[in-house]
Design a protein around this motif. Structure first.
Motif, PDB file in Angstrom:
ATOM      1  N   THR A  90      66.893  68.948 -45.932  1.00 24.43           N
ATOM      2  CA  THR A  90      65.424  68.972 -46.503  1.00 24.43           C
ATOM      3  C   THR A  90      65.765  67.478 -47.373  1.00 24.43           C
ATOM      4  O   THR A  90      66.651  67.093 -47.954  1.00 24.43           O
ATOM      5  CB  THR A  90      65.656  70.337 -47.370  1.00 24.43           C
ATOM      6  N   SER A 140      60.791  67.910 -37.617  1.00 29.19           N
ATOM      7  CA  SER A 140      61.074  69.090 -38.547  1.00 29.19           C
ATOM      8  C   SER A 140      61.969  69.961 -38.010  1.00 29.19           C
ATOM      9  O   SER A 140      62.055  70.194 -36.824  1.00 29.19           O
ATOM     10  CB  SER A 140      59.499  69.903 -38.525  1.00 29.19           C
ATOM     11  N   SER A 152      66.518  73.686 -41.764  1.00 28.00           N
ATOM     12  CA  SER A 152      65.562  73.149 -42.639  1.00 28.00           C
ATOM     13  C   SER A 152      65.939  73.095 -44.187  1.00 28.00           C
ATOM     14  O   SER A 152      65.789  72.217 -45.005  1.00 28.00           O
ATOM     15  CB  SER A 152      64.176  74.029 -42.746  1.00 28.00           C
TER      16      SER A 152
END
Length: 113
Positions: A27, A17, A23
């Motif tokens: 993604t 993560s 992020s």
């Protein structure tokens, strides 16, 4: 009769993560990918608008010298290319990438890394 002492886990390895900007870069969420396409399409739409402003400023007055004739032709071609290939097409990809997975009930983007 043999018995297994240790249970073998056949599950997928856990995905790493990321936080912050990473992020968004890594993604697999189709909504975020659609937003990224939309933002880049909007930025190129603004660049195409600036090219259009230069073209219109050249045409505002007869014999204007804002840009040379060669530069005007280049701007005209760049404006068309920017608007079609870098603004309109990615905007449609953004829309479809955002909406189609919702319509078919997909959780993530297929073939993630």
């Amino acid at each position: 009769m043999a018995t297994a002492e240790h249970a073998v886990s056949m599950s997928q390895p856990r995905a790493r993560s990321y936080g912050g900007i990473w992020s968004w870069v890594f993604t697999v969420d189709h909504k975020r990918i659609g937003v990224l396409y939309g933002v880049s399409a909007f930025l190129f739409f603004m660049i195409g608008g600036l090219e259009a402003l230069l073209i219109r400023s050249q045409l505002a007055v007869a014999n204007n010298t804002v840009v040379s004739p060669d530069t005007y032709n280049q701007l005209f071609t760049m404006h068309g290319t920017t608007m079609v290939f870098l603004a309109i097409m990615p905007l449609s990809v953004a829309f479809f990438n955002y909406i189609v997975p919702l319509q078919i009930g997909a959780r993530d983007v297929a073939f993630r890394g």
